[in-house]
Design an enzyme around this catalytic site. Structure first.
Site, PDB file in Angstrom:
ATOM      1  N   ASP A  70       0.858  -1.174   0.000  1.00 44.83           N
ATOM      2  CA  ASP A  70       0.000   0.000   0.000  1.00 44.83           C
ATOM      3  C   ASP A  70       0.902   1.235   0.000  1.00 44.83           C
ATOM      4  O   ASP A  70       2.052   1.170   0.444  1.00 44.83           O
ATOM      5  CB  ASP A  70      -0.886  -0.034   1.249  1.00 44.83           C
ATOM      6  CG  ASP A  70      -1.685   1.241   1.420  1.00 44.83           C
ATOM      7  OD1 ASP A  70      -2.432   1.601   0.500  1.00 44.83           O
ATOM      8  OD2 ASP A  70      -1.536   1.881   2.487  1.00 44.83           O
ATOM      9  N   ASP A 114       0.016   5.123   0.906  1.00 43.34           N
ATOM     10  CA  ASP A 114      -0.108   6.097   1.987  1.00 43.34           C
ATOM     11  C   ASP A 114      -0.244   5.404   3.338  1.00 43.34           C
ATOM     12  O   ASP A 114      -1.149   4.594   3.554  1.00 43.34           O
ATOM     13  CB  ASP A 114      -1.309   7.011   1.737  1.00 43.34           C
ATOM     14  CG  ASP A 114      -1.255   7.664   0.366  1.00 43.34           C
ATOM     15  OD1 ASP A 114      -0.145   8.052  -0.047  1.00 43.34           O
ATOM     16  OD2 ASP A 114      -2.304   7.764  -0.298  1.00 43.34           O
ATOM     17  N   HIS A 126     -11.361   4.780  -8.491  1.00 47.21           N
ATOM     18  CA  HIS A 126     -12.825   4.773  -8.376  1.00 47.21           C
ATOM     19  C   HIS A 126     -13.310   4.989  -6.951  1.00 47.21           C
ATOM     20  O   HIS A 126     -12.633   4.642  -5.992  1.00 47.21           O
ATOM     21  CB  HIS A 126     -13.384   3.438  -8.890  1.00 47.21           C
ATOM     22  CG  HIS A 126     -12.912   3.077 -10.253  1.00 47.21           C
ATOM     23  ND1 HIS A 126     -12.034   2.039 -10.486  1.00 47.21           N
ATOM     24  CD2 HIS A 126     -13.184   3.636 -11.460  1.00 47.21           C
ATOM     25  CE1 HIS A 126     -11.791   1.959 -11.792  1.00 47.21           C
ATOM     26  NE2 HIS A 126     -12.470   2.909 -12.395  1.00 47.21           N
TER      27      HIS A 126
END
Length: 221
Positions: free
Chosen positions: A23, A25, A107
């Site tokens: 990941d 952040d 999205h």
């Protein structure tokens, strides 16, 4: 939306490689609320040597998989995101680390950009980004790891068939059935099965990303 490092001539392996999916952040970089500028991306401390070991010694691909709903929310543009990821690659290069790919999901159902305001199979906890990377980069998901600071990262890794590492204060505060602390300071989950309604238990819990990477290196990626 994908940014992939072109394969180097003569270096492609006929055998799928393991990967370490990261990941962005709060895991690879310090936590920021909706980073919008390149300067917002600051690497977590102590991760460089472990990332180099995983790539150079254990042969693991290093792949960023990141939800970026700020695109759907019109908080920044594709060009802004590209600039941030150029900065990310430069910062990693300064500690001797090269990424094999960056995969992003733009999205969100609450977005204001019509073409991005929808459900999708790539937003974590869905495994779409990991599955796409596995196909495009020839990765062995069963030998791979997903590292993140949210339960959704762990769930995405489980759905893709990876081992998982949950890092940060949420990981160390969240309850689990039973844990065993390793000599490296990380904690590995026991074999007890959590309730069906609970998030999937991570393979490793650690206070920092560097600790999780160290534990993954200890296990041989």
């Amino acid at each position: 939306m994908t940014s992939v490092r072109p394969p180097r001539a003569g270096r492609e392996s006929p055998v799928p490689r393991p990967a370490v999916f990261l990941d962005r952040d709060g895991t690879l970089t310090e936590a920021r609320h909706y980073p919008t500028r390149p300067s917002d991306l600051v690497l977590q401390p102590g991760i460089g040597p472990w990332l180099r070991t995983l790539r150079e010694v254990h042969g693991a691909a290093l792949v960023v998989v990141t939800n970026q709903s700020g695109l759907a929310r019109a908080l920044f543009t594709d060009r802004d995101l590209e600039a941030m990821h150029r900065r990310l690659r430069d910062e990693l290069a300064s500690v001797g680390v090269e990424l094999d790919g960056i995969y992003t999901c733009p999205h969100h159902v609450d977005g204001v950009v019509p073409e991005l305001a929808r459900r999708c199979p790539c937003r974590k906890p869905e495994p779409g980004m990991l599955l796409r990377a596995a196909t495009e980069l020839r990765l062995d998901l069963a030998r791979s790891w997903m590292i993140g600071d949210f339960a959704t990262d762990v769930e995405a890794g489980h759905r893709a068939g990876c081992r998982t590492a949950w890092v940060g204060p949420r990981a160390t505060a969240a309850p689990t059935a039973r844990t065993a602390t390793t000599t490296g300071g990380a904690a590995t989950t026991a074999t007890a099965t959590p309730p069906a309604s609970a998030p999937a238990a991570p393979t490793v819990r650690a206070a920092t990303t560097a600790e999780a990477l160290r534990e993954i290196c200890r296990r041989g990626a």
